[in-house]
Structure formats: structure tokens, C-alpha cells
Design an enzyme around this catalytic site. Structure first.
Site, PDB file in Angstrom:
ATOM      1  N   GLU A   1       0.826  -1.216   0.000  1.00 48.49           N
ATOM      2  CA  GLU A   1       0.000   0.000   0.000  1.00 48.49           C
ATOM      3  C   GLU A   1       0.856   1.260   0.000  1.00 48.49           C
ATOM      4  O   GLU A   1       1.842   1.347   0.730  1.00 48.49           O
ATOM      5  CB  GLU A   1      -0.893  -0.019   1.248  1.00 48.49           C
ATOM      6  CG  GLU A   1      -2.202   0.699   1.055  1.00 48.49           C
ATOM      7  CD  GLU A   1      -3.108  -0.040   0.076  1.00 48.49           C
ATOM      8  OE1 GLU A   1      -3.079   0.295  -1.123  1.00 48.49           O
ATOM      9  OE2 GLU A   1      -3.825  -0.949   0.511  1.00 48.49           O
ATOM     10  N   HIS A   2       0.456   2.197  -0.828  1.00 45.39           N
ATOM     11  CA  HIS A   2       1.153   3.486  -0.963  1.00 45.39           C
ATOM     12  C   HIS A   2       2.603   3.294  -1.402  1.00 45.39           C
ATOM     13  O   HIS A   2       3.490   4.023  -0.960  1.00 45.39           O
ATOM     14  CB  HIS A   2       1.083   4.293   0.354  1.00 45.39           C
ATOM     15  CG  HIS A   2      -0.218   5.036   0.489  1.00 45.39           C
ATOM     16  ND1 HIS A   2      -0.450   6.234  -0.147  1.00 45.39           N
ATOM     17  CD2 HIS A   2      -1.355   4.740   1.155  1.00 45.39           C
ATOM     18  CE1 HIS A   2      -1.683   6.650   0.151  1.00 45.39           C
ATOM     19  NE2 HIS A   2      -2.259   5.752   0.917  1.00 45.39           N
TER      20      HIS A   2
ATOM     21  N   GLY B   1     -12.925   3.456  -1.214  1.00 47.93           N
ATOM     22  CA  GLY B   1     -11.548   3.018  -1.386  1.00 47.93           C
ATOM     23  C   GLY B   1     -11.440   1.734  -2.195  1.00 47.93           C
ATOM     24  O   GLY B   1     -10.420   1.059  -2.180  1.00 47.93           O
TER      25      GLY B   1
ATOM     26  N   SER C   1     -11.885   1.780  -5.473  1.00 48.27           N
ATOM     27  CA  SER C   1     -11.523   2.247  -6.814  1.00 48.27           C
ATOM     28  C   SER C   1     -12.695   2.465  -7.760  1.00 48.27           C
ATOM     29  O   SER C   1     -12.647   2.049  -8.919  1.00 48.27           O
ATOM     30  CB  SER C   1     -10.530   1.291  -7.486  1.00 48.27           C
ATOM     31  OG  SER C   1      -9.285   1.464  -6.929  1.00 48.27           O
ATOM     32  N   SER C   2     -13.724   3.139  -7.297  1.00 47.29           N
ATOM     33  CA  SER C   2     -14.817   3.434  -8.218  1.00 47.29           C
ATOM     34  C   SER C   2     -14.342   4.342  -9.351  1.00 47.29           C
ATOM     35  O   SER C   2     -14.816   4.220 -10.485  1.00 47.29           O
ATOM     36  CB  SER C   2     -15.998   4.061  -7.476  1.00 47.29           C
ATOM     37  OG  SER C   2     -15.588   5.187  -6.756  1.00 47.29           O
ATOM     38  N   SER C   3     -13.388   5.217  -9.095  1.00 46.15           N
ATOM     39  CA  SER C   3     -12.949   6.106 -10.183  1.00 46.15           C
ATOM     40  C   SER C   3     -12.136   5.351 -11.234  1.00 46.15           C
ATOM     41  O   SER C   3     -12.377   5.500 -12.432  1.00 46.15           O
ATOM     42  CB  SER C   3     -12.205   7.329  -9.654  1.00 46.15           C
ATOM     43  OG  SER C   3     -11.155   6.944  -8.831  1.00 46.15           O
TER      44      SER C   3
ATOM     45  N   ASP D   1      -4.429   0.838  -9.303  1.00 43.99           N
ATOM     46  CA  ASP D   1      -5.876   0.634  -9.417  1.00 43.99           C
ATOM     47  C   ASP D   1      -6.282   0.379 -10.865  1.00 43.99           C
ATOM     48  O   ASP D   1      -7.033  -0.544 -11.170  1.00 43.99           O
ATOM     49  CB  ASP D   1      -6.639   1.858  -8.898  1.00 43.99           C
ATOM     50  CG  ASP D   1      -6.291   2.173  -7.466  1.00 43.99           C
ATOM     51  OD1 ASP D   1      -5.658   1.336  -6.808  1.00 43.99           O
ATOM     52  OD2 ASP D   1      -6.661   3.270  -7.012  1.00 43.99           O
TER      53      ASP D   1
ATOM     54  N   TYR E   1      -3.570  12.609   0.094  1.00 39.66           N
ATOM     55  CA  TYR E   1      -2.853  11.629  -0.734  1.00 39.66           C
ATOM     56  C   TYR E   1      -1.643  12.305  -1.383  1.00 39.66           C
ATOM     57  O   TYR E   1      -0.514  11.809  -1.304  1.00 39.66           O
ATOM     58  CB  TYR E   1      -3.796  11.064  -1.808  1.00 39.66           C
ATOM     59  CG  TYR E   1      -3.169  10.005  -2.673  1.00 39.66           C
ATOM     60  CD1 TYR E   1      -3.320   8.659  -2.382  1.00 39.66           C
ATOM     61  CD2 TYR E   1      -2.404  10.355  -3.787  1.00 39.66           C
ATOM     62  CE1 TYR E   1      -2.738   7.683  -3.171  1.00 39.66           C
ATOM     63  CE2 TYR E   1      -1.817   9.387  -4.585  1.00 39.66           C
ATOM     64  CZ  TYR E   1      -1.992   8.057  -4.278  1.00 39.66           C
ATOM     65  OH  TYR E   1      -1.404   7.100  -5.062  1.00 39.66           O
TER      66      TYR E   1
END
Ligand code: GLA
Length: 387
Positions: free
Chosen positions: A33-34, A126, A128-130, A174, A224
């Protein structure tokens, strides 16, 4: 089922028959993550909730977008070329961005289309809909206009749109997961060179439980971007003599040996998260290959602690979900997933305990926060496709 309903809805909204229907999944990230903007290794998987798109080409220059999630917003209309990001264009900035980025890359639309979308990823969760909407758009355009870009190219263009058009400085994880997912497989993606390997997720008697805090990320984009800036500063400091390409190229020993180069304690913690998380991802893949769920679960727990303490992207709500289930019988481990600051956490749970764990975590969460949590079992699914 949902396909038929959406095609009917398309007919009602646009007064014509649909041409084709597509689905793009959401994603969870198992670990890593990140670190996708530091050349690190990440392990996401696509999931069976996502975004549907029903489409028909037009003869003229008009583009019409309609969301069955935001019916009140009605039909958005644009003529080609679509122009720049504009706040008043709401969710269509994600689809417009793709058209613009592809146009810049030489993939120009000869005429318009009508598109109805519907997503069942809880917004701001979180998952990842975008990225799901972006990849859906790029894949529909590829098929509608016979463009020749690949799935990996799709991930690259859609990430570029998120960075340059929407203005979020995200990595490629993503978009890659949404474009490349496979049923029951996670992807070990090396974000340094985009090499990847599918890793079977065969959990036999266990499942991945998604726990939604229902606390939407608020200032997420600016936080972010801020974390990204901080960890880049840390990298510049430690790399001034070493000249590595990415922060995640450092080993933990190299980080410890050069600790004094990052005199700022906060920046050091940011770097420590990135370097240690990259190591954990590799260890987690090995644990999965060895079918060692205990070790895999321990790594999930360590990842959460690092995101909470070193990178500071968790939230009280995510900590409560994670720390509640970490202590329950039948739970191998748990962590927040995605960008953080709200959204979802995941846990690896024995099937026999799933119901009990869900019931307890929901109760504890409700008693201690102003929100209610939802839980779902993750179904690891395919990447974007025509359905
Ligand atoms: C968001 C970004 C990804 C990744 C994660 C954190 O989901 O879009 O690129 O950085 O956060 O791992």
C-alpha cells in the site's frame, strides 16, 4: 439480470436500443500500500462489484452521458473535442478525461456516442470506483472505435487521465488491477517496470472479508498528494549520494545504515513505510505460494501498523475495524486497503467464523462510532470486459 435492466434503462433515457454493454470491476489491494508511486511491488485483485456501461455510437459529434446513480443530474452533453476538467461536469470529468487523454495520444473519435453508466461500488469506499469508471470508458472506446491499445496501455492511459486531467497524483495500481484482473487471481505488479505475475488466491477454508467503514474519505486527494510529496522528499534526502531509481529499491538495511540522511523524523517514517511495505509484499506472495495463511495474516497486520504509525493514512474508524477483528478467533490478519483516510479494510477469515466475525465487528463499530459498517465477502473477478 442487471444487464437487462440497464439496457432497458438506456432505451428509456436515450430513446433508442443499446449497442453493447460492458463491466469494469473495482479492486481490493491485498498488500503493497502506498508504494505504487515509488516503484514498489503491489498485490491487488479485481472484485465482482464495479461499473457497468451501456453504449451506442452516434452519427454526429455529440457525446451524451447519463448515470443511473445520479439520475437527478440528468443527461450531460458535450460536443467533440470535450475540453478541460470542469467542476460543474461532476462525475463526467472521469469519462471526459479519458477521451481527452486518448485524443492527445492520437486516438481521436470520428463521431460521438451515448453512454449510460451504473456503479455498485460504494462511492468513496476506497475500492476504486474512479479507476473502474475510467477503465470502463477507455475499454468501451477501444472496442467501439477499433483502437489498437492493449489492456496494459489502457491502464497507462487511464492513470494518466487521473493524474493530468482529474489532478490526483495516484500510481498505476488501481487502473492496472481493473484492466488486468482475473478470476481468483491477484496480480503481483512491479510498478517500477510494469512487469507482473498472476498469483492464485486459493484460500480453501477462508475468505477475504471487506469491511466498509462508511466513513467517506474527505480531504483524501490533498492528503494523498501530501503523503506522496513527503515520501518523495525523504527519497531525495536519502538518495543524494546513493542514486537509486526508486525509494523502494532500498533494502531495510540500507535504510537503517543511512538513517541520519533523513534527519526529519516524520520524513524518515514515511520512507520506512515504503521500504518495509515493499519487503512485506514479496514475503506475502511467498506465504501465499506456500499456502501459509498464518504468515500471510501476520504480514497484513504488520502492513496495517505501518500505514497507521509510519505513513499515517489510517483513520480511527479503520483502526477500530482492523483492531477489533485482529483479536477474534478465525481471523488470520487484517489491514486497511487502498488510499486510506476512510474507506475499507480487509481481513482474512476462516469461513466457519465469517458470520460471527461480521456480526461482532458491526456491533463494536456501531457502539463506538457514529457510523455503521458493512461487510462483504470479496469475490476475486475478471478485468474490464464486454458482457
Ligand atoms: C489509491 C491510488 C493508488 C495507490 C493507493 C495506495 O488507490 O489510486 O495508485 O497509491 O491509493 O496504495
Amino acid at each position: 439480470m442487471i444487464k437487462n435492466e440497464l439496457e432497458k434503462k438506456f432505451e428509456t433515457v436515450f430513446q433508442k436500443k443499446a449497442e453493447a454493454t460492458y463491466f469494469a470491476p473495482g479492486r481490493i489491494n491485498l498488500i503493497g500500500e502506498h508504494i505504487d508511486y515509488h516503484g514498489g511491488k503491489v498485490l491487488p485483485a479485481a472484485i465482482s462489484i464495479g461499473t457497468y456501461g451501456v453504449v451506442k455510437k452516434r452519427e454526429d459529434n455529440l457525446i451524451q452521458f447519463y448515470s443511473a446513480n445520479f439520475e437527478g443530474e440528468g443527461i450531460y452533453q458535450f460536443t467533440l473535442p470535450v475540453g478541460e476538467y470542469d467542476k460543474k461536469d461532476s462525475w463526467t470529468n472521469y469519462t471526459k478525461g479519458i477521451i481527452k487523454i486518448l485524443d492527445d495520444a492520437g486516438y481521436s473519435l470520428s463521431h460521438g456516442f451515448d453512454l449510460l453508466v451504473y456503479g455498485n461500488i460504494p462511492y468513496g469506499s476506497g475500492l476504486s470506483s474512479s479507476a473502474s469508471l475510467e477503465v470502463l470508458m477507455a475499454w468501451i472506446l477501444k472496442e467501439l472505435y477499433n483502437f489498437d491499445y492493449s489492456r496494459v496501455d489502457t491502464a497507462i492511459y487511464t492513470k494518466q487521465s487521473e493524474n493530468d486531467y482529474v489532478g490526483v497524483n495516484c500510481g498505476i495500481m488501481d487502473q492496472f488491477a481493473v484492466a488486468m484482473g482475473k478470476v481468483n487471481q491477484a496480480m503481483l505488479l512491479d510498478t517500477n517496470d510494469l512487469s507482473y505475475e498472476y498469483v492464485p488466491i486459493e484460500l480453501t477454508d477462508s475468505s477475504i472479508l471487506i469491511m466498509n467503514s462508511n466513513r467517506k474519505r474527505g480531504l483524501e486527494d490533498s492528503l494523498y498528494n501530501q503523503r506522496r510529496t513527503e515520501s518523495e522528499q525523504a527519497f531525495e534526502l536519502i538518495n543524494s549520494t546513493l542514486k537509486k531509481e526508486y525509494l523502494s529499491d532500498f533494502t531495510l538495511d540500507e535504510l537503517y545504515e543511512n538513517k541520519e540522511m533523513i534527519s526529519d523524523e516524520l520524513l524518515y517514517r514515511r520512507a520506512h513505510h515504503v521500504v518495509s511495505e515493499n519487503v512485506r509484499t514479496m514475503e506475502a506472495v511467498q506465504a501465499l505460494k506456500n499456502n501459509d495463511l498464518i504468515e500471510f495474516g501476520n504480514l497484513l497486520n504488520q502492513s496495517h501498523a505501518s500505514l497507521k504509525n509510519d505513513y499515517e493514512v489510517s483513520s480511527l474508524e479503520l483502526d477500530l475495524l482492523v483492531e477489533t477483528v485482529q483479536n477474534l478467533e478465525g481471523v488470520y490478519g487484517a489491514r486497511m486497503t487502498g488510499a486510506g483516510f476512510g474507506g475499507c479494510a480487509i481481513a482474512l477469515v476462516e469461513n466457519s467464523q465469517l458470520e460471527k466475525v461480521s456480526e461482532i465487528v458491526k456491533r463494536v463499530y456501531k457502539e463506538n462510532t457514529e457510523y455503521e459498517a458493512d461487510t462483504y465477502v470479496a469475490e476475486i473477478y475478471n478485468g474490464v470486459q464486454k458482457i
